[in-house]
Write an enzyme that holds these catalytic residues in place. Structure first.
Site, PDB file in Angstrom:
ATOM      1  N   LEU A  21       0.707  -1.042   0.068  1.00 33.75           N
ATOM      2  CA  LEU A  21      -0.064  -0.068  -0.108  1.00 33.75           C
ATOM      3  C   LEU A  21       0.849   1.411   0.383  1.00 33.75           C
ATOM      4  O   LEU A  21       2.198   1.179   0.634  1.00 33.75           O
ATOM      5  CB  LEU A  21      -0.648  -0.074   1.542  1.00 33.75           C
ATOM      6  CG  LEU A  21      -2.377  -1.610   0.794  1.00 33.75           C
ATOM      7  CD1 LEU A  21      -2.441  -0.594   2.967  1.00 33.75           C
ATOM      8  CD2 LEU A  21      -3.251  -0.802   0.364  1.00 33.75           C
ATOM      9  N   ASP A  22       0.492   2.153  -0.782  1.00 36.20           N
ATOM     10  CA  ASP A  22       1.735   3.159  -0.854  1.00 36.20           C
ATOM     11  C   ASP A  22       1.472   4.122   0.888  1.00 36.20           C
ATOM     12  O   ASP A  22       0.481   3.755   1.409  1.00 36.20           O
ATOM     13  CB  ASP A  22       1.138   4.142  -1.700  1.00 36.20           C
ATOM     14  CG  ASP A  22       1.461   4.065  -2.806  1.00 36.20           C
ATOM     15  OD1 ASP A  22       2.197   3.860  -3.285  1.00 36.20           O
ATOM     16  OD2 ASP A  22       0.955   4.664  -4.247  1.00 36.20           O
ATOM     17  N   GLN A  23       1.681   5.052   1.135  1.00 35.78           N
ATOM     18  CA  GLN A  23       2.385   5.343   2.429  1.00 35.78           C
ATOM     19  C   GLN A  23       0.798   6.362   2.843  1.00 35.78           C
ATOM     20  O   GLN A  23       0.289   6.374   3.959  1.00 35.78           O
ATOM     21  CB  GLN A  23       3.243   6.438   2.398  1.00 35.78           C
ATOM     22  CG  GLN A  23       3.314   7.016   3.301  1.00 35.78           C
ATOM     23  CD  GLN A  23       4.330   8.216   3.653  1.00 35.78           C
ATOM     24  OE1 GLN A  23       5.232   8.709   2.805  1.00 35.78           O
ATOM     25  NE2 GLN A  23       5.241   8.600   4.788  1.00 35.78           N
TER      26      GLN A  23
END
Length: 200
Positions: A21-23
């Site tokens: 998952l992106d930040q």
């Protein structure tokens, strides 16, 4: 994330991230406990056996409760090395289903269902939302500047994108095949803030 989980479960020697998952993205994250499960889940994801659903806050109002967008996507790289994804006739087929969950004065909370072919596209790269004129709130790369300013004034500090659920195939051999994550407090609080009718 994986290093933190390994510290918490030191007796589990084979922990590996199944996907990322992106930040700025919250929600469900799969972690395999051994290499055999990791390989099997990767294979299922590549074939479309694993379904992912997201929740996103889009600018404006959809013209229907359920909207399906079928747009080919292509990855391009700028001179700076930054990757951009654009709608391109020469790109890969990608279908996205949007289901309106809640309407606000200047935005719509939607459930986003991705088809298997689109799982290779990072969900943070959401130009398909722009393709229908409704970028994701807080998206600094593809979003709308004025809409993002309004959301920041309302308390949003990241992109409004949440991995709400993951469903594994029934033949995975596990007791639980569906996992969900409720909206975190920061996103839920934003919805309550913008629900007062004061918006752009």
């Amino acid at each position: 994330i994986i290093e933190l989980v390994r510290c918490l479960y030191q007796g589990e020697g084979g922990l590996q991230l199944v996907h990322r998952l992106d930040q700025d993205t919250s929600g469900c994250l799969l972690i395999a406990r051994n290499a055999r499960v990791l390989k099997r889940l990767h294979s299922m994801m590549a074939s479309g056996g694993v379904q992912k659903t997201y929740q996103a806050l889009l600018m404006g109002h959809l013209d229907r409760t359920v909207l399906e967008v079928d747009q080919p996507l292509r990855k391009n790289f700028l001179r700076s090395g930054e990757r951009m994804v654009q709608i391109d006739a020469q790109g890969k087929a990608a279908r996205t289903r949007f289901e309106a969950l809640r309407m606000f004065p200047s935005a719509t909370l939607v459930k986003v269902v991705l088809t298997p072919k689109e799982l290779r596209i990072d969900v943070s790269e959401v130009p398909m939302f722009q393709g229908v004129g409704h970028p994701v709130g807080g998206d600094s790369k593809y979003g709308d500047r004025e809409f993002n300013k309004y959301l920041r004034r309302s308390g949003l500090k990241r992109m409004f994108l949440h991995a709400a659920g993951i469903t594994l195939p029934a033949d995975m051999g596990v007791k639980v095949t569906a996992f969900t994550a409720p909206l975190p407090d920061d996103l839920q609080n934003l919805l309550e803030t913008i629900d007062d009718g004061d918006g752009v």
